[in-house]
Design a protein around this motif. Structure first.
Motif, PDB file in Angstrom:
ATOM      1  N   SER A 170      65.306  29.152   9.757  1.00 45.69           N
ATOM      2  CA  SER A 170      64.209  28.189   9.878  1.00 45.69           C
ATOM      3  C   SER A 170      62.856  28.902   9.764  1.00 45.69           C
ATOM      4  N   TYR A 171      62.749  30.050  10.417  1.00 48.44           N
ATOM      5  CA  TYR A 171      61.504  30.844  10.363  1.00 48.44           C
ATOM      6  C   TYR A 171      61.253  31.336   8.939  1.00 48.44           C
ATOM      7  N   ALA A 172      62.287  31.845   8.271  1.00 51.94           N
ATOM      8  CA  ALA A 172      62.134  32.352   6.907  1.00 51.94           C
ATOM      9  C   ALA A 172      61.754  31.235   5.943  1.00 51.94           C
ATOM     10  N   LEU A 173      62.350  30.040   6.113  1.00 51.11           N
ATOM     11  CA  LEU A 173      61.997  28.903   5.262  1.00 51.11           C
ATOM     12  C   LEU A 173      60.526  28.536   5.409  1.00 51.11           C
ATOM     13  N   ALA A 174      60.026  28.563   6.652  1.00 48.10           N
ATOM     14  CA  ALA A 174      58.615  28.249   6.887  1.00 48.10           C
ATOM     15  C   ALA A 174      57.717  29.281   6.224  1.00 48.10           C
ATOM     16  N   ARG A 202      58.913  35.039  -2.488  1.00 42.45           N
ATOM     17  CA  ARG A 202      60.229  34.972  -1.849  1.00 42.45           C
ATOM     18  C   ARG A 202      60.155  35.633  -0.480  1.00 42.45           C
ATOM     19  N   VAL A 203      61.081  35.280   0.359  1.00 39.21           N
ATOM     20  CA  VAL A 203      61.223  35.877   1.682  1.00 39.21           C
ATOM     21  C   VAL A 203      62.647  36.409   1.792  1.00 39.21           C
ATOM     22  N   GLU A 204      62.792  37.678   2.090  1.00 35.53           N
ATOM     23  CA  GLU A 204      64.094  38.331   2.136  1.00 35.53           C
ATOM     24  C   GLU A 204      64.486  38.603   3.586  1.00 35.53           C
ATOM     25  N   SER A 241      66.487  27.782   0.382  1.00 29.39           N
ATOM     26  CA  SER A 241      67.317  28.959   0.186  1.00 29.39           C
ATOM     27  C   SER A 241      67.598  29.168  -1.301  1.00 29.39           C
ATOM     28  N   THR A 242      67.654  30.449  -1.715  1.00 24.54           N
ATOM     29  CA  THR A 242      67.976  30.803  -3.098  1.00 24.54           C
ATOM     30  C   THR A 242      69.406  31.283  -3.134  1.00 24.54           C
TER      31      THR A 242
END
Length: 749
Positions: free
Chosen positions: A439-443, A452-454, A465-466
């Motif tokens: 949830s944090y990464a999506l935000a 992108r966030v890895e 999500s990818t």
């Protein structure tokens, strides 16, 4: 105290010189090891969030990426069979290197962000172990071993923070050698022109050498117990040579003046130490106070300049006060030996009082507004660009365009989808469940500019999500999580700095306190750190300068007048530097890339320029006050005082400016900024301020220039340390005009 120093020089001159020679030899031996103790970097605040994030990554994830190897296929695409075999072999060799960890490559992860858009290049990311000099050495070892052609199928180039820092350190050493090879010979030529005597010209140079050797020894000791920047060496050489010459110039000039007036050698030494020596002591105190303000900053890059600056000032002053009088006693009238042809031709027709400066001061005193207002207008106009000033920290753009690490950084920005090397690194130093982490990464992935966030649970882009890019398990631990936020924003731009604030504002998983690091976060934190402590530094400089000038002059108006004029000249200098280095004017001539003003170097330049301005303030005010105390009215004291000191201040300023201007030849743009800015500040102060604004201000202030409340006059009477008492000048020797070793029309100090 000064009388005792003079008597020591007179009675034990040879002993003083022997002790000084032994001390210099010991300092030279000790100082030779300083270079092995000094470090690169030091631009960040150790207590900042970005520094704490970096420390957490070092401890739990093997360190942040600080080395990027850009691998290009010699033919075809980077994922072609031959290139793939070569790439895997390269990565295998890198993973065997004991100085590297966290080696990540396109061939391991197949991550699209590690391959260029045209498919010809790929990245290998790694963390170079070690701190400071050791990390630079490790990086250089890896770079030398792996860059260039690799197994015929690949070509490898190095970039990233460690590569940039390593190249900056190497370039700094080359710049220093070039600057000193220009400054030292030119300084010697100017000293010969000023003094017209070989012996007299060598004396200031000797003091400069002592100051530099002593400060190198100090840096060796400090570097053994704390972090000291390698760039402190540049300040040591420039300031040591310049201040040593300044102080010795004042002493030699006064000593020769006394001899020309018919004084015996011993009496000339006593009078020189009690007057010029006292001025040197106060001048050194004001310069040291300005540079000591650098110690309030947590960045060791800035603190290192404080260490070096205070050290070189103190050593230059002490050696001037003790070594110079002893040399005078031993040399006596031979101080004028080795006269050059033009000096011999003028002998018997010259004087130390400079008619030009006296006439200029007289003209200004008669029409203060008419002469001062145009100068003020020009200085205020020059300060105009400060209204648009922005700040940054050093990056690869300070290097020449042909520097390999700079070229690699350009390729990463232009050809890759997001710059992994410039990513923000978020560390959560506690266990986090999968759902709140996702949830944090999506935000985070939904923020503007984020590519992108890895994370350990997956890769996210545009708020979802990818599926094609699985998570990197190396980013997760049972007790901590690391998140890489990769953006397409230009590193250190306003948008990139804004993204740091946005990332920090995103609500984290419950109960966690994420730390956000990375190059852009370091810049944001550095600006905040310097900005929060700058008022303290400025207050310390202002208060200590005010107190010292009050003790020197007995007036509360003189310190205020000096502070105001110095701020005007400093504003003009910083405005011109902003116009050049931020706005890009003269960039083609000087060969640099325009970028925001380096926040640390701007603070450093302010402190140095302020201190040196006060240096000349004391030079001029000391003679004016001496004449005022002898009974001359304000106008006469200013005119005659500038007549006596104008040539000395001009010569000293030119000699000191040469030491700084020599760094204008540097390849590192922030060293160009440092050298040109400091040199310009010195010349503006010596010519525009001392020559025009000071006499104009003194004329407008009139008798109030020496005002102090009654209780402060009593305080000064008890604790003040102004020039030595008005000892009578000896009668002039036949055929000589008082104050001259050569006669009435001398062009020599």
């Amino acid at each position: 105290m000064f009388e005792r120093i003079a008597e020591l020089a007179i009675r034990r001159s040879r002993l003083v010189l022997v002790v000084a020679a032994v001390a210099v030899a010991l300092m030279g031996v000790l100082g030779a090891g300083a270079f092995g103790k000094l470090l690169g970097g030091g631009y960040d605040d150790p207590a900042s969030q970005s520094s704490r994030a970096g420390k957490a990554i070092d401890e739990k994830f093997g360190g942040e990426t600080n080395l990027v190897l850009l691998v290009r296929a010699s033919q075809g695409r980077i994922d072609a069979p031959a290139a793939r075999r070569g790439g895997r072999a390269l990565v295998a060799d890198l993973k065997k290197e004991q100085n590297l960890e966290n080696v990540i490559s396109f061939w391991d992860t197949a991550g699209p962000g590690l391959r260029s858009g045209d498919g010809r290049e790929a990245m290998v990311l790694a963390h170079v172990k070690g701190d400071g000099t050791k990390r630079d050495e490790n990086a250089r070892s890896v770079i030398d071993a792996y860059t260039g052609p690799y197994e015929d199928a690949l070509t490898v180039r190095a970039g990233g923070g460690s590569a940039v820092t390593s190249e900056m350190g190497t370039q700094s050493g080359e710049d220093l050698v070039l600057a000193e090879s220009i400054a030292v010979p030119l300084t010697l030529v100017l000293l010969l022109l000023v003094f017209g005597s070989m012996v007299a010209a060598l004396l200031p140079l000797a003091i400069g050498i002592i100051a530099i050797a002593g400060t190198f020894a100090e840096l060796f000791v400090l570097g053994s117990v704390t972090d000291v920047s390698v760039f402190a060496v540049n300040l040591t050489t420039a300031l040591g040579l310049g201040l040593g010459i300044d102080y010795a110039l004042l002493m030699v000039s006064r000593f020769r003046e006394q001899l020309a007036a018919g004084a015996s050698v011993n009496d000339a030494v006593r009078r020189t130490v009690s007057t010029a020596g006292r001025t040197v002591a106060f001048s050194a105190a004001t310069v040291a106070a300005a540079l000591a303000a650098l110690l309030v900053f947590p960045q060791y890059f800035l603190r290192s300049f404080g260490y070096a600056g205070v050290g070189v000032v103190v050593i230059a002053a002490v050696s001037t006060l003790f070594v110079m009088p002893a040399l005078f006693v031993v040399l006596g009238h031979r101080v004028n030996s080795g006269r050059l042809p033009w000096a011999k031709a003028n002998r018997g027709r010259t004087g130390t009082r400079a008619p030009m400066w006296g006439r200029l001061a007289g003209t200004v005193m008669r029409r203060p507004a008419l002469t001062a207002l145009p100068v003020l207008a020009v200085l205020l106009l020059a300060a105009g660009p400060l209204l648009g000033i922005t700040f940054g920290t050093p990056d690869e753009r300070v290097l020449p365009e042909d520097a390999e690490s700079r070229q690699v950084s350009s390729v990463l920005r232009e050809k890759f989808n997001g710059n992994d090397d410039a990513a923000l690194h978020v560390v959560i130093d506690k266990p986090v469940n999968k759902a709140p982490l996702e949830s944090y990464a999506l935000a985070l992935s939904g923020l503007g500019g984020v590519v992108r966030v890895e994370t350990s649970t997956g890769t996210y882009a545009a708020g979802r999500s990818t599926a094609a890019a699985p998570g990197n398990t190396a980013l997760g631990r049972p007790d901590a999580q690391r998140i890489n936020v990769v953006s397409a924003l230009s590193p250190k731009s306003g948008q990139a700095q804004g993204l740091v604030q946005e990332v920090r504002a995103v609500a984290p998983p419950a109960g966690s306190h994420p730390l956000v690091g990375g190059a852009d976060a370091v810049l944001v934190d550095s600006k905040d750190s310097v900005g929060s402590r700058l008022p303290i530094a400025v207050a310390l400089v202002a208060v200590t300068t005010f107190l010292l000038l009050f003790l020197f002059t007995g007036s509360v108006v003189q310190p205020l007048r000096a502070l105001l004029l110095n701020l005007i000249s400093l504003g003009a200098t910083l405005g011109v530097m902003t116009w050049i280095f931020q706005d890009g004017h003269l960039s083609s001539l000087l060969g640099f890339t325009a970028q925001p003003m380096d926040v640390s170097m701007t603070v450093l330049m302010f402190c140095i320029a302020f201190g040196l301005s006060m240096d000349y303030e004391v030079f001029v005010t000391s003679r004016i006050k001496e004449l005022h105390d002898l009974g001359e009215d304000n106008e006469s004291a200013v005119t005659n005082g500038l007549g006596h000191t104008g040539r000395i201040v001009t010569a000293a300023a030119c000699l000191l400016a040469v030491s700084f201007f020599a760094f204008g030849t540097a390849e590192l743009s922030f060293m160009q900024l440092f050298g040109l800015g400091s040199g310009l500040a010195i010349l503006i102060d010596a010519v525009a301020v001392r020559g025009i604004l000071v006499p104009a201000a003194m004329r407008l202030l009139g008798r109030s220039a020496w005002y102090a409340p009654g209780f402060l006059r009593k305080l000064h009477g008890r604790f003040g340390l102004s020039e030595g008492g008005p000892a009578p000048e000896p009668a002039a020797a036949p055929g000589l005009v008082t104050g001259s070793p050569y006669g009435k029309n001398s062009t020599h100090v």
